[in-house]
Scaffold this active site. Structure first.
Site, short mmCIF file in Angstrom:
data_model
loop_
_atom_site.label_atom_id
_atom_site.label_comp_id
_atom_site.label_asym_id
_atom_site.label_seq_id
_atom_site.Cartn_x
_atom_site.Cartn_y
_atom_site.Cartn_z
N TYR A 9 0.77 -1.13 0.00
CA TYR A 9 -0.07 0.19 -0.03
C TYR A 9 0.65 1.29 0.11
O TYR A 9 0.54 2.21 -0.31
CB TYR A 9 -0.95 -0.12 1.32
CG TYR A 9 -2.15 -0.55 0.90
CD1 TYR A 9 -2.23 -1.88 0.59
CD2 TYR A 9 -3.51 0.13 1.28
CE1 TYR A 9 -3.45 -2.71 0.53
CE2 TYR A 9 -4.70 -0.63 1.09
CZ TYR A 9 -4.50 -1.83 0.82
OH TYR A 9 -6.03 -2.59 0.83
N LYS A 28 3.25 -15.39 1.97
CA LYS A 28 3.31 -16.04 0.75
C LYS A 28 4.71 -16.25 0.61
O LYS A 28 5.55 -15.90 -0.43
CB LYS A 28 2.78 -15.14 -0.54
CG LYS A 28 2.57 -15.82 -1.72
CD LYS A 28 1.48 -16.71 -1.69
CE LYS A 28 1.60 -17.68 -3.15
NZ LYS A 28 0.54 -18.89 -3.33
N ASP A 63 -12.37 -9.10 4.51
CA ASP A 63 -13.60 -8.84 3.94
C ASP A 63 -14.26 -10.42 3.80
O ASP A 63 -15.33 -10.48 4.13
CB ASP A 63 -13.56 -8.53 2.24
CG ASP A 63 -13.68 -7.06 2.49
OD1 ASP A 63 -13.47 -6.11 3.21
OD2 ASP A 63 -14.31 -6.42 1.23
N ASP A 65 -3.06 -18.26 0.15
CA ASP A 65 -4.30 -18.89 -0.64
C ASP A 65 -4.83 -19.85 0.24
O ASP A 65 -6.25 -20.15 0.15
CB ASP A 65 -3.64 -19.24 -1.97
CG ASP A 65 -2.32 -20.01 -1.66
OD1 ASP A 65 -1.61 -20.15 -0.66
OD2 ASP A 65 -1.82 -20.81 -2.82
N ASP A 117 -6.38 -6.68 4.19
CA ASP A 117 -7.50 -6.12 3.36
C ASP A 117 -8.50 -7.18 2.86
O ASP A 117 -9.66 -7.02 3.08
CB ASP A 117 -6.75 -5.29 2.46
CG ASP A 117 -8.02 -4.62 1.37
OD1 ASP A 117 -9.00 -4.23 2.20
OD2 ASP A 117 -8.33 -4.56 0.33
#
Ligand code: IPM
Ligand code: MG
Length: 360
Positions: free
Chosen positions: A141, A192, A252, A224, A248
């Site tokens: 970000y 990751k 959700d 993942d 982020d």
């Protein structure tokens, strides 16, 4: 001591839901002796419309001077064509960065009354209580170089950079371990590391920090797989700690496990636990201005503010109990209405929480 709260309603449904949270604050002030002072300012698209920038300097000053910030939501289609530098979302990122709010806490808790509102089977989500700890001022970000430029061969190229310094990883890991100490004592760090060197470092540093927390069980998961596990068997998690962008996305997904993103609060804290509190849903332009949005995520954000920044957990407990009470009464805004109970509007929901508080 009177605490100063900066109130930034923002755009879309922001002003509607913040108005309900303020009713709750007023009730705590008048009936329960909470000492707070409120001051409001424009932010996001509203800031741009009034002052040409999404985070006007006066708004930033107010937020800096306050003990805590209550934010509604920012953004909407009317500002989508603006240059990225002045888009409403920029205000959020700037506030996070200017106030050094590196630790984003996003609890995903299922109120048992809402088990039927989740798209997952009740037995998969019943009793769900996860805390996502998202790093908030670093990673892709904020990393540089960034931007879109034209190469010598005439092709345009877009660049963003995933970058974490060791100290940024260590401090967010500590937040996660400290929180786990007061919960289920399990932390799952999401990365990751099989592909990205930056998150290989993440894994190494989190593992190092874990050495100071012998009572906490640390596991690691690739992002993942974490996305899959969150919908397959979410109750396996206690505290999840992860990077800005993974957090982020995963938050959700976690939100939806609880039936509605309209229920979930968040806290963004600095090293001294000063914080900005906001619902994790956005400005929902499709329903803005219609008085149907769910104010509970904002009201629950207020509870987090009382717990984490104002150190008055007894008020937080009261608010949370009042929310549980209105859900017991069967009151549901449209987003959590699953056929039974009574469908209510934003202001009715806020009033019901206030009434539940008063009678507590
Ligand atoms: C969130 C939002 C923001 C983010 C946007 C609005 C900039 O999605 O708080 O999760 O990506 O962090
Ligand atoms: Mg998001």
């Amino acid at each position: 001591m009177t605490n100063k709260i900066a109130v930034l309603p923002g755009d879309g449904i922001g002003p509607e839901i913040v108005a309900e949270a303020i009713k709750v604050l007023e009730c705590l002030r008048q009936d329960f002796g909470l000492e707070v002072e409120l001051e409001s300012a424009v932010v996001g698209g509203a800031g741009y419309d009034a002052h040409g920038v999404p985070l006007p300097p006066a708004t930033l000053d107010l937020a800096r001077a306050a003990d805590a910030v209550l934010l509604g939501a920012v953004g909407g289609p009317q500002w989508e064509s603006l240059d990225i530098a002045v888009r409403p979302e920029r205000a959020l990122l700037q506030l996070r960065s200017e106030l050094a709010l590196f630790a984003n806490l996003r609890p995903a808790v299922l109120f048992p009354q809402l088990a039927a509102a989740s798209t997952l089977k009740p037995e998969v989500v019943a009793g769900l209580d996860i805390m996502i700890v998202r790093e908030l001022t670093g990673g892709i970000y904020f990393g540089t170089p960034r931007g879109v430029h034209t190469r010598t061969d005439g092709q345009r190229e877009g660049v963003n950079t995933l970058v974490y310094a060791e100290h940024e990883i260590a401090r967010i890991a500590r937040v996660a371990f400290d929180i786990a100490t007061r919960r289920g004592r399990r932390v799952c760090s999401v990365d990751k590391a099989n592909v990205l060197e930056c998150t290989e470092l993440w894994r190494e540093v989190v593992t190092q920090v874990a050495g100071d927390y012998p009572d906490i069980e640390l596991t690691h998961m690739y992002v993942d797989n974490a996305a899959m596990q969150l919908v397959r068997d979410p109750k396996q998690f206690d505290v999840l700690v992860t990077t800005n962008m993974f957090g982020d996305i995963l938050s959700d997904a976690a939100a939806m496990l609880t039936g509605s993103i309209g229920m979930l609060p968040s806290a963004s804290l600095d090293a001294q636990s000063k914080g900005m509190y906001e619902p994790i849903h956005g400005s929902a332009p499709d329903i803005a201005g219609r008085g149907v949005a769910n104010p509970l995520a904002t009201i629950l954000s207020l509870a987090m503010m009382l717990r984490y920044t104002l150190n008055q957990p007894e008020y937080a407990v009261r608010i949370e109990a009042a929310v549980a009470r209105v859900l017991d009464q069967g009151l549901r805004t449209a987003d959590i209405f699953a056929g039974d109970g009574e469908q209510v509007r934003t202001a009715q929901m806020g009033d019901a929480v206030v009434a539940a508080l008063r009678s507590s």
